[in-house]
Every structure is written in structure tokens, then in C-alpha cells.
Design a protein around this motif. Sequence first.
Motif, PDB file in Angstrom:
ATOM      1  N   GLY A 256       0.632  -1.201   0.042  1.00 11.61           N
ATOM      2  CA  GLY A 256      -0.012  -0.046   0.074  1.00 11.61           C
ATOM      3  C   GLY A 256       0.849   1.172  -0.112  1.00 11.61           C
ATOM      4  O   GLY A 256       0.163   2.395  -0.050  1.00 11.61           O
ATOM      5  N   LYS A 257       2.122   1.141   0.156  1.00 17.00           N
ATOM      6  CA  LYS A 257       3.033   2.357   0.126  1.00 17.00           C
ATOM      7  C   LYS A 257       3.518   2.837  -1.323  1.00 17.00           C
ATOM      8  O   LYS A 257       3.416   1.967  -2.129  1.00 17.00           O
ATOM      9  N   THR A 258       4.279   3.629  -1.366  1.00 15.48           N
ATOM     10  CA  THR A 258       4.501   4.363  -2.853  1.00 15.48           C
ATOM     11  C   THR A 258       6.114   4.326  -2.703  1.00 15.48           C
ATOM     12  O   THR A 258       6.851   4.720  -1.829  1.00 15.48           O
ATOM     13  N   LEU A 259       6.479   3.855  -3.886  1.00 16.92           N
ATOM     14  CA  LEU A 259       8.046   3.715  -4.026  1.00 16.92           C
ATOM     15  C   LEU A 259       8.136   4.799  -5.194  1.00 16.92           C
ATOM     16  O   LEU A 259       7.587   4.878  -6.259  1.00 16.92           O
ATOM     17  N   GLY A 260       9.016   5.416  -5.127  1.00 18.86           N
ATOM     18  CA  GLY A 260       9.457   6.697  -5.850  1.00 18.86           C
ATOM     19  C   GLY A 260      11.013   6.399  -6.525  1.00 18.86           C
ATOM     20  O   GLY A 260      11.947   6.313  -5.697  1.00 18.86           O
ATOM     21  N   LEU A 261      10.959   6.233  -7.751  1.00 14.97           N
ATOM     22  CA  LEU A 261      12.183   5.731  -8.451  1.00 14.97           C
ATOM     23  C   LEU A 261      12.819   6.915  -9.012  1.00 14.97           C
ATOM     24  O   LEU A 261      12.269   7.482 -10.107  1.00 14.97           O
ATOM     25  N   VAL A 262      14.004   7.453  -8.949  1.00 21.19           N
ATOM     26  CA  VAL A 262      14.615   8.579  -9.310  1.00 21.19           C
ATOM     27  C   VAL A 262      15.441   8.072 -10.590  1.00 21.19           C
ATOM     28  O   VAL A 262      16.675   7.306 -10.133  1.00 21.19           O
ATOM     29  N   GLY A 263      14.902   8.321 -11.886  1.00 23.48           N
ATOM     30  CA  GLY A 263      15.763   7.285 -12.979  1.00 23.48           C
ATOM     31  C   GLY A 263      14.705   6.195 -13.102  1.00 23.48           C
ATOM     32  O   GLY A 263      14.232   5.312 -12.288  1.00 23.48           O
ATOM     33  N   PHE A 264      14.280   6.014 -14.357  1.00 28.15           N
ATOM     34  CA  PHE A 264      13.416   5.030 -14.830  1.00 28.15           C
ATOM     35  C   PHE A 264      13.979   4.274 -15.964  1.00 28.15           C
ATOM     36  O   PHE A 264      13.187   3.893 -17.045  1.00 28.15           O
ATOM     37  N   GLY A 265      15.377   3.860 -16.022  1.00 32.76           N
ATOM     38  CA  GLY A 265      15.917   3.168 -16.982  1.00 32.76           C
ATOM     39  C   GLY A 265      15.782   1.753 -16.744  1.00 32.76           C
ATOM     40  O   GLY A 265      14.808   1.255 -16.105  1.00 32.76           O
ATOM     41  N   ARG A 266      16.618   0.958 -17.365  1.00 27.46           N
ATOM     42  CA  ARG A 266      16.568  -0.669 -17.248  1.00 27.46           C
ATOM     43  C   ARG A 266      16.204  -1.174 -15.700  1.00 27.46           C
ATOM     44  O   ARG A 266      15.414  -1.891 -15.340  1.00 27.46           O
ATOM     45  N   ILE A 267      17.255  -0.645 -14.895  1.00 28.75           N
ATOM     46  CA  ILE A 267      17.235  -0.879 -13.540  1.00 28.75           C
ATOM     47  C   ILE A 267      15.957  -0.513 -12.798  1.00 28.75           C
ATOM     48  O   ILE A 267      15.137  -1.205 -12.059  1.00 28.75           O
ATOM     49  N   GLY A 268      15.739   0.906 -12.860  1.00 31.94           N
ATOM     50  CA  GLY A 268      14.558   1.181 -12.369  1.00 31.94           C
ATOM     51  C   GLY A 268      13.325   0.479 -12.493  1.00 31.94           C
ATOM     52  O   GLY A 268      12.432   0.398 -11.887  1.00 31.94           O
ATOM     53  N   GLN A 269      13.254   0.255 -13.997  1.00 33.51           N
ATOM     54  CA  GLN A 269      12.061  -0.374 -14.205  1.00 33.51           C
ATOM     55  C   GLN A 269      11.748  -1.835 -13.793  1.00 33.51           C
ATOM     56  O   GLN A 269      10.922  -2.470 -13.282  1.00 33.51           O
TER      57      GLN A 269
ATOM     58  N   ARG B 161       2.528   0.831  -4.961  1.00 33.01           N
ATOM     59  CA  ARG B 161       2.345   1.671  -6.113  1.00 33.01           C
ATOM     60  C   ARG B 161       3.693   2.508  -6.393  1.00 33.01           C
ATOM     61  O   ARG B 161       4.487   2.715  -5.605  1.00 33.01           O
ATOM     62  N   VAL B 162       4.003   2.440  -7.732  1.00 37.23           N
ATOM     63  CA  VAL B 162       5.288   3.016  -8.097  1.00 37.23           C
ATOM     64  C   VAL B 162       4.887   4.570  -8.860  1.00 37.23           C
ATOM     65  O   VAL B 162       4.423   4.579  -9.829  1.00 37.23           O
ATOM     66  N   VAL B 163       5.822   5.455  -8.665  1.00 40.78           N
ATOM     67  CA  VAL B 163       6.031   6.679  -9.303  1.00 40.78           C
ATOM     68  C   VAL B 163       7.583   6.833  -9.788  1.00 40.78           C
ATOM     69  O   VAL B 163       8.291   6.212  -8.865  1.00 40.78           O
ATOM     70  N   TYR B 164       7.739   7.382 -10.746  1.00 38.16           N
ATOM     71  CA  TYR B 164       9.239   7.810 -11.066  1.00 38.16           C
ATOM     72  C   TYR B 164       9.199   9.096 -11.687  1.00 38.16           C
ATOM     73  O   TYR B 164       8.152  10.000 -12.183  1.00 38.16           O
ATOM     74  N   TYR B 165      10.401   9.556 -11.507  1.00 39.22           N
ATOM     75  CA  TYR B 165      10.820  10.883 -12.045  1.00 39.22           C
ATOM     76  C   TYR B 165      11.910  10.767 -12.949  1.00 39.22           C
ATOM     77  O   TYR B 165      13.017  10.023 -12.757  1.00 39.22           O
ATOM     78  N   ASP B 166      11.774  10.891 -14.399  1.00 37.34           N
ATOM     79  CA  ASP B 166      12.901  10.683 -15.419  1.00 37.34           C
ATOM     80  C   ASP B 166      12.014  11.415 -16.873  1.00 37.34           C
ATOM     81  O   ASP B 166      11.519  10.561 -17.384  1.00 37.34           O
ATOM     82  N   PRO B 167      12.621  12.565 -16.946  1.00 33.24           N
ATOM     83  CA  PRO B 167      11.997  13.036 -17.909  1.00 33.24           C
ATOM     84  C   PRO B 167      12.289  12.538 -19.303  1.00 33.24           C
ATOM     85  O   PRO B 167      11.362  12.720 -20.345  1.00 33.24           O
ATOM     86  N   SER B 168      13.250  11.582 -19.694  1.00 30.68           N
ATOM     87  CA  SER B 168      13.648  10.795 -20.805  1.00 30.68           C
ATOM     88  C   SER B 168      12.831   9.477 -20.804  1.00 30.68           C
ATOM     89  O   SER B 168      13.149   8.859 -22.151  1.00 30.68           O
TER      90      SER B 168
ATOM     91  N   ASN C  93       3.030   0.044 -15.425  1.00 32.99           N
ATOM     92  CA  ASN C  93       2.971  -0.264 -13.761  1.00 32.99           C
ATOM     93  C   ASN C  93       3.576   0.966 -13.083  1.00 32.99           C
ATOM     94  O   ASN C  93       3.424   0.520 -11.745  1.00 32.99           O
ATOM     95  N   ALA C  94       3.666   2.019 -13.739  1.00 33.99           N
ATOM     96  CA  ALA C  94       4.318   3.033 -12.961  1.00 33.99           C
ATOM     97  C   ALA C  94       3.784   4.374 -13.352  1.00 33.99           C
ATOM     98  O   ALA C  94       3.828   4.553 -14.559  1.00 33.99           O
ATOM     99  N   THR C  95       3.797   5.512 -12.677  1.00 33.27           N
ATOM    100  CA  THR C  95       3.256   6.700 -12.729  1.00 33.27           C
ATOM    101  C   THR C  95       4.408   7.920 -12.871  1.00 33.27           C
ATOM    102  O   THR C  95       5.124   7.771 -11.963  1.00 33.27           O
ATOM    103  N   PRO C  96       4.522   8.440 -14.336  1.00 34.57           N
ATOM    104  CA  PRO C  96       5.612   9.424 -14.132  1.00 34.57           C
ATOM    105  C   PRO C  96       4.945  10.549 -13.208  1.00 34.57           C
ATOM    106  O   PRO C  96       4.054  11.020 -13.079  1.00 34.57           O
ATOM    107  N   VAL C  97       6.059  11.501 -12.518  1.00 33.18           N
ATOM    108  CA  VAL C  97       5.661  12.755 -12.072  1.00 33.18           C
ATOM    109  C   VAL C  97       6.613  13.915 -12.881  1.00 33.18           C
ATOM    110  O   VAL C  97       7.608  13.323 -13.243  1.00 33.18           O
ATOM    111  N   GLU C  98       5.928  14.906 -12.775  1.00 39.28           N
ATOM    112  CA  GLU C  98       6.754  16.058 -13.636  1.00 39.28           C
ATOM    113  C   GLU C  98       7.807  16.729 -12.818  1.00 39.28           C
ATOM    114  O   GLU C  98       8.851  17.022 -13.588  1.00 39.28           O
ATOM    115  N   ARG C  99       7.546  16.811 -11.466  1.00 35.90           N
ATOM    116  CA  ARG C  99       8.750  17.501 -10.632  1.00 35.90           C
ATOM    117  C   ARG C  99       9.404  16.359  -9.471  1.00 35.90           C
ATOM    118  O   ARG C  99       8.601  15.666  -9.297  1.00 35.90           O
ATOM    119  N   LEU C 100      10.611  16.404  -9.603  1.00 34.66           N
ATOM    120  CA  LEU C 100      11.231  15.690  -8.355  1.00 34.66           C
ATOM    121  C   LEU C 100      10.566  15.872  -7.257  1.00 34.66           C
ATOM    122  O   LEU C 100      10.309  14.892  -6.303  1.00 34.66           O
TER     123      LEU C 100
END
Length: 324
Positions: A148-161, A173-180, A186-193
Amino acid sequence: MPKPKVFVTRVIRDKGLDLIKEFCQAEIWPGELPPDRATLLEKVRGVEGILCLLTERIDGEVLDAAGPNLKVVSNHAVGFDNIVIPEATARRIPVGNTPGILTDATADFAFALLLAAARRVTEAERYLRAGKWVTWGPSILLGMDLAGKTLGLVGFGRIGQAVAKRAIGFDMRVVYYDPSAAPAWNATPVERLDDLLHQADFVSIHTPLTEQTRHMVNADFLAKMKPTAVLVNTARGGVLDQAALYEALQAKRIFAAALDVTDPEPLPLDSPLLTLENCLITPHIASASTYSRDMMAYLAAQNLIAGLKGERLPHCVNPEVYER
Ligand code: DGY
């Protein structure tokens, strides 16, 4: 025809070494420690190929010491912040790395650290060994839940995914910050770190070390995390300001941190971080599974040999060297 001369800066796994010995006249540095700078400069003189580890800084001085015969630098790692890429590119020397094959091992380890920090595993073992376990207690060594907790991934390349996949299995629940990064199911992007830091119960770092990311995890970053949050770093030590982390952990401004990478490496034993119960540190072993290290050696050898033959490297980090 004589075999091409290469310098290999450490004994790597046989899966790579056997290939290198078959194709090259290889000098393999036998020490457990890397060659010191003067030795490195001497050993590369006149070689056609260098196979190095992340412990060796390969810059213009090393490339010049090698001289005009040098055709390829092959890094036994996916990260390549130890190599000054523009210097290699300026000399039209392709640089190889070892992506892909260490993704699962590294993601497994990032998740192991996350669980261990959340549930205070190493602290609990120290507690037991110190003879402090006198009875089962309702409030002893309480940790954080994942479900039920949120994991925030800073960088969503191969390892982040790959870390995201594991988190889904734990009902996170997974959110990530990686503009590229491309969108993922399975994960939601966020616009700002900042959005990620405000939402995440766990923050895991998966970005390369660059001038932009150096000390990205600083006092300001840590202040925006939840006081119950856990920080995990399996990327590079330089991404994190260790003095700021010490302050945050000591003041309990975040719950815990787990680091597989430090700056410097090895971490000096008098580092204040080692005095903290809520900081777990391992010696840069996230990729240290037998399969992963065998394959890193194999890919590094393949890159080296391709470069020596004048062929395109299977995994090249500066493909612009092939442009006319
Ligand atoms: C890499 O390949 O960059 C890893 O950090 C080695 O474990």
C-alpha cells in the motif's frame, strides 16, 4: 600474425578472460587492488586495447600514455563515469560497457536493501549478537510496511523499471521521475522531482553520475522526503551528499537509508555514517551474482575484441566515433 597487446586491469571471470587470452596478448594485473596511477600509465604504453574496471579513471593522460595504437577501451561495468568520454571521442576511441545483464541482479539487490532498511534487518542482527534479545516484545525493532506504500524511482531506465516490477509484487504503488523515460504500464511519471519526494514512502536512486546529478540527493532533497521514508542508493556514491545524509538520519528527519555505493569507495571506517543504526551500507555488490559477473566479463571481452578487430562494439557508449 602477432596477437594485439592489451592491458586488463584486474583478474575478471574466466568467461571473459578465456576469450581475451585466445585473441590477445594480454597483460592481466594480478593484484586484488587496482594498479596505482603510475603503474597504470606505464602498463598501457603501446597497447591496442584497455579493459578496465570502474575503479580506474581513464582520462586524456591515460589515453595519451597508451598512444596511437590504442583502438578500444572496454569498461567492465554498465556505468562509465570513471571514463572521460569526450577525451576518448576526441581521439576516436570507442568505449564499451556492459548493459542489460546486470539489471536483474542490481534490481534484486536494491529491493533487498529496501526491505532490509524498512524492517531493520542488519540492526536486528547486531541487536541479537550483542545479547540484547531477552524476550519477544510488542514494540521491539518496529519497521515500515511495504504494502500500500509508494515507491519513488529517481531514474527509470532498465534497472529502475526492474525495481518497479518487484515493487508491484509487494502491492506497492510506483511513481518515477525521469523526463527521458517512455511511459510504463506499472508506474506513474511525475513532472517534478519534488512531487516524487512528497509522495514517496521509499525513494530509490537509479540515475547515472553526471555533472547534473552529482550531490542531487542533498539537504534540500532529504528535507522534502517524508520523515517515515527510506532512501536506497545502488547507483553511484557521488549522487548523494553523505554529510547531508548523516545529518538527516541522525536527526531522524528520514527513517533509514541503505547504500550500496559510497564516495569514496571503500568508505573509510571512520565515516560518521557507520555510527548510525538507521544506515545500512554494503560494499558496492549489487551486481555481484555469479551469472551477472560472468556475463559482465564476457560482454567486456566481446567489446574489447570487436574494437581490436576494427568492428563496431556490441555496446558502445560513444557511437559518434563511428560517424564520418
Ligand atoms: C556497474 O556496472 O556500473 C555497477 O555499478 C557495477 O556493479
